[in-house]
Design a protein around this motif. Sequence first.
Motif, PDB file in Angstrom:
ATOM      1  N   LEU A 126       0.051  -3.671   1.626  1.00 59.18           N
ATOM      2  CA  LEU A 126       0.197  -2.223   1.571  1.00 59.18           C
ATOM      3  C   LEU A 126      -0.444  -1.516   2.768  1.00 59.18           C
ATOM      4  O   LEU A 126      -0.022  -0.424   3.135  1.00 59.18           O
ATOM      5  CB  LEU A 126      -0.396  -1.681   0.265  1.00 59.18           C
ATOM      6  CG  LEU A 126       0.277  -2.155  -1.018  1.00 59.18           C
ATOM      7  CD1 LEU A 126      -0.485  -1.674  -2.229  1.00 59.18           C
ATOM      8  CD2 LEU A 126       1.716  -1.684  -1.067  1.00 59.18           C
ATOM      9  N   ALA A 127      -1.465  -2.100   3.352  1.00 57.16           N
ATOM     10  CA  ALA A 127      -2.167  -1.456   4.459  1.00 57.16           C
ATOM     11  C   ALA A 127      -1.645  -1.893   5.825  1.00 57.16           C
ATOM     12  O   ALA A 127      -1.920  -1.251   6.826  1.00 57.16           O
ATOM     13  CB  ALA A 127      -3.657  -1.745   4.374  1.00 57.16           C
ATOM     14  N   SER A 128      -0.880  -2.956   5.857  1.00 60.33           N
ATOM     15  CA  SER A 128      -0.443  -3.461   7.161  1.00 60.33           C
ATOM     16  C   SER A 128       0.712  -2.621   7.707  1.00 60.33           C
ATOM     17  O   SER A 128       1.611  -2.230   6.971  1.00 60.33           O
ATOM     18  CB  SER A 128      -0.015  -4.924   7.038  1.00 60.33           C
ATOM     19  OG  SER A 128       1.062  -5.049   6.145  1.00 60.33           O
ATOM     20  N   GLY A 129       0.638  -2.346   9.008  1.00 62.70           N
ATOM     21  CA  GLY A 129       1.692  -1.606   9.677  1.00 62.70           C
ATOM     22  C   GLY A 129       1.699  -0.113   9.427  1.00 62.70           C
ATOM     23  O   GLY A 129       2.655   0.566   9.765  1.00 62.70           O
ATOM     24  N   LYS A 130       0.659   0.405   8.815  1.00 61.54           N
ATOM     25  CA  LYS A 130       0.585   1.836   8.524  1.00 61.54           C
ATOM     26  C   LYS A 130      -0.132   2.554   9.661  1.00 61.54           C
ATOM     27  O   LYS A 130      -1.085   2.041  10.236  1.00 61.54           O
ATOM     28  CB  LYS A 130      -0.176   2.087   7.221  1.00 61.54           C
ATOM     29  CG  LYS A 130       0.454   1.444   6.007  1.00 61.54           C
ATOM     30  CD  LYS A 130       1.184   2.470   5.202  1.00 61.54           C
ATOM     31  CE  LYS A 130       1.584   1.963   3.851  1.00 61.54           C
ATOM     32  NZ  LYS A 130       2.886   1.386   3.776  1.00 61.54           N
ATOM     33  N   SER A 131       0.325   3.764   9.938  1.00 58.71           N
ATOM     34  CA  SER A 131      -0.358   4.574  10.944  1.00 58.71           C
ATOM     35  C   SER A 131      -1.656   5.127  10.346  1.00 58.71           C
ATOM     36  O   SER A 131      -1.871   5.069   9.128  1.00 58.71           O
ATOM     37  CB  SER A 131       0.535   5.726  11.396  1.00 58.71           C
ATOM     38  OG  SER A 131       0.694   6.665  10.346  1.00 58.71           O
ATOM     39  N   GLU A 132      -2.496   5.680  11.195  1.00 55.10           N
ATOM     40  CA  GLU A 132      -3.766   6.255  10.730  1.00 55.10           C
ATOM     41  C   GLU A 132      -3.521   7.377   9.721  1.00 55.10           C
ATOM     42  O   GLU A 132      -4.208   7.486   8.714  1.00 55.10           O
ATOM     43  CB  GLU A 132      -4.567   6.777  11.933  1.00 55.10           C
ATOM     44  CG  GLU A 132      -5.958   7.250  11.597  1.00 55.10           C
ATOM     45  CD  GLU A 132      -6.905   6.140  11.187  1.00 55.10           C
ATOM     46  OE1 GLU A 132      -7.846   6.418  10.417  1.00 55.10           O
ATOM     47  OE2 GLU A 132      -6.712   4.998  11.640  1.00 55.10           O
ATOM     48  N   ALA A 133      -2.518   8.214   9.989  1.00 58.04           N
ATOM     49  CA  ALA A 133      -2.201   9.328   9.080  1.00 58.04           C
ATOM     50  C   ALA A 133      -1.723   8.812   7.721  1.00 58.04           C
ATOM     51  O   ALA A 133      -2.094   9.359   6.676  1.00 58.04           O
ATOM     52  CB  ALA A 133      -1.148  10.232   9.708  1.00 58.04           C
ATOM     53  N   GLU A 134      -0.904   7.765   7.722  1.00 55.82           N
ATOM     54  CA  GLU A 134      -0.430   7.190   6.458  1.00 55.82           C
ATOM     55  C   GLU A 134      -1.569   6.562   5.671  1.00 55.82           C
ATOM     56  O   GLU A 134      -1.622   6.685   4.441  1.00 55.82           O
ATOM     57  CB  GLU A 134       0.649   6.140   6.738  1.00 55.82           C
ATOM     58  CG  GLU A 134       1.960   6.708   7.231  1.00 55.82           C
ATOM     59  CD  GLU A 134       2.950   5.634   7.646  1.00 55.82           C
ATOM     60  OE1 GLU A 134       4.139   5.776   7.327  1.00 55.82           O
ATOM     61  OE2 GLU A 134       2.520   4.648   8.284  1.00 55.82           O
ATOM     62  N   MET A 135      -2.478   5.894   6.368  1.00 55.03           N
ATOM     63  CA  MET A 135      -3.633   5.292   5.693  1.00 55.03           C
ATOM     64  C   MET A 135      -4.520   6.371   5.073  1.00 55.03           C
ATOM     65  O   MET A 135      -4.991   6.219   3.944  1.00 55.03           O
ATOM     66  CB  MET A 135      -4.438   4.430   6.655  1.00 55.03           C
ATOM     67  CG  MET A 135      -3.813   3.082   6.938  1.00 55.03           C
ATOM     68  SD  MET A 135      -3.544   2.094   5.458  1.00 55.03           S
ATOM     69  CE  MET A 135      -5.201   1.822   4.899  1.00 55.03           C
ATOM     70  N   GLU A 136      -4.760   7.455   5.797  1.00 55.83           N
ATOM     71  CA  GLU A 136      -5.582   8.549   5.254  1.00 55.83           C
ATOM     72  C   GLU A 136      -4.909   9.175   4.038  1.00 55.83           C
ATOM     73  O   GLU A 136      -5.582   9.544   3.085  1.00 55.83           O
ATOM     74  CB  GLU A 136      -5.848   9.596   6.329  1.00 55.83           C
ATOM     75  CG  GLU A 136      -6.883   9.153   7.336  1.00 55.83           C
ATOM     76  CD  GLU A 136      -7.237  10.249   8.334  1.00 55.83           C
ATOM     77  OE1 GLU A 136      -6.799  11.408   8.160  1.00 55.83           O
ATOM     78  OE2 GLU A 136      -7.963   9.932   9.283  1.00 55.83           O
ATOM     79  N   ARG A 137      -3.584   9.276   4.073  1.00 57.82           N
ATOM     80  CA  ARG A 137      -2.846   9.823   2.927  1.00 57.82           C
ATOM     81  C   ARG A 137      -3.004   8.915   1.705  1.00 57.82           C
ATOM     82  O   ARG A 137      -3.216   9.389   0.587  1.00 57.82           O
ATOM     83  CB  ARG A 137      -1.377   9.982   3.312  1.00 57.82           C
ATOM     84  CG  ARG A 137      -0.564  10.684   2.288  1.00 57.82           C
ATOM     85  CD  ARG A 137       0.803  11.048   2.862  1.00 57.82           C
ATOM     86  NE  ARG A 137       1.646  11.524   1.810  1.00 57.82           N
ATOM     87  CZ  ARG A 137       2.817  11.004   1.499  1.00 57.82           C
ATOM     88  NH1 ARG A 137       3.307  10.003   2.191  1.00 57.82           N
ATOM     89  NH2 ARG A 137       3.511  11.491   0.514  1.00 57.82           N
ATOM     90  N   MET A 138      -2.910   7.601   1.909  1.00 59.42           N
ATOM     91  CA  MET A 138      -3.088   6.655   0.805  1.00 59.42           C
ATOM     92  C   MET A 138      -4.524   6.691   0.272  1.00 59.42           C
ATOM     93  O   MET A 138      -4.751   6.637  -0.938  1.00 59.42           O
ATOM     94  CB  MET A 138      -2.722   5.236   1.251  1.00 59.42           C
ATOM     95  CG  MET A 138      -1.235   5.013   1.416  1.00 59.42           C
ATOM     96  SD  MET A 138      -0.825   3.350   1.975  1.00 59.42           S
ATOM     97  CE  MET A 138      -1.321   2.365   0.580  1.00 59.42           C
ATOM     98  N   GLN A 139      -5.488   6.787   1.180  1.00 57.97           N
ATOM     99  CA  GLN A 139      -6.891   6.860   0.768  1.00 57.97           C
ATOM    100  C   GLN A 139      -7.157   8.134  -0.031  1.00 57.97           C
ATOM    101  O   GLN A 139      -7.889   8.113  -1.021  1.00 57.97           O
ATOM    102  CB  GLN A 139      -7.799   6.791   1.988  1.00 57.97           C
ATOM    103  CG  GLN A 139      -7.816   5.445   2.657  1.00 57.97           C
ATOM    104  CD  GLN A 139      -8.506   5.467   4.013  1.00 57.97           C
ATOM    105  OE1 GLN A 139      -8.870   6.514   4.529  1.00 57.97           O
ATOM    106  NE2 GLN A 139      -8.668   4.285   4.599  1.00 57.97           N
ATOM    107  N   LEU A 140      -6.552   9.243   0.404  1.00 57.94           N
ATOM    108  CA  LEU A 140      -6.721  10.503  -0.319  1.00 57.94           C
ATOM    109  C   LEU A 140      -6.116  10.411  -1.718  1.00 57.94           C
ATOM    110  O   LEU A 140      -6.697  10.893  -2.690  1.00 57.94           O
ATOM    111  CB  LEU A 140      -6.094  11.652   0.465  1.00 57.94           C
ATOM    112  CG  LEU A 140      -6.241  13.042  -0.152  1.00 57.94           C
ATOM    113  CD1 LEU A 140      -7.719  13.405  -0.301  1.00 57.94           C
ATOM    114  CD2 LEU A 140      -5.510  14.082   0.687  1.00 57.94           C
TER     115      LEU A 140
END
Length: 168
Positions: A126-140
């Motif tokens: 789920l975390a691989s290949g994600k941009s920084e913005a996408e990762m922050e959205r998932m973390q939020l």
Amino acid sequence: MSKSVPFLTAPANTKGWVGDVEFDPFSFSENFDMKWLREAEIKHGRVSMLATLGFWQQQYVTLPGMTPVTDSNLAPTVVGVGAMLQIIVWMGVLEFWTNKGNVTMETMFSDPKRVPGDLGFDPMGLASGKSEAEMERMQLRELKNGRLAMLAIGGMIHHNWIFGEPLF
């Protein structure tokens, strides 16, 4: 001033963290390491998300050999002290293992590369290949769902305590 509580000053140490709503009425971020606080919030959120599912599910599903109970608060009494102690011990072992023996607030983040909540476990990618913005959205999303689950499990437990009846 704080966005979430306008009569309080905005905490300086929460800036830049995902999910910052400038809410720290007890000034924990001034007195404790922010990485440790975030780790605790993520862990409690994850446990609460599982607990809310288990709390209401226990009312409808009973494991073979177990006595069904209508009040989920009484479920630990059915399995007994031994089973509950096994959970505590194995969670302690897991905590020790995932942090490489660094379990105190002072040593947990001795490795500066360690990110709060990141256990290096991502079997579905789920975390691989994600941009920084996408990762922050998932973390939020995880933080918001965890915060809601912490409130929800508290409400479920207190509902059963106050009314003495099943949740549903």
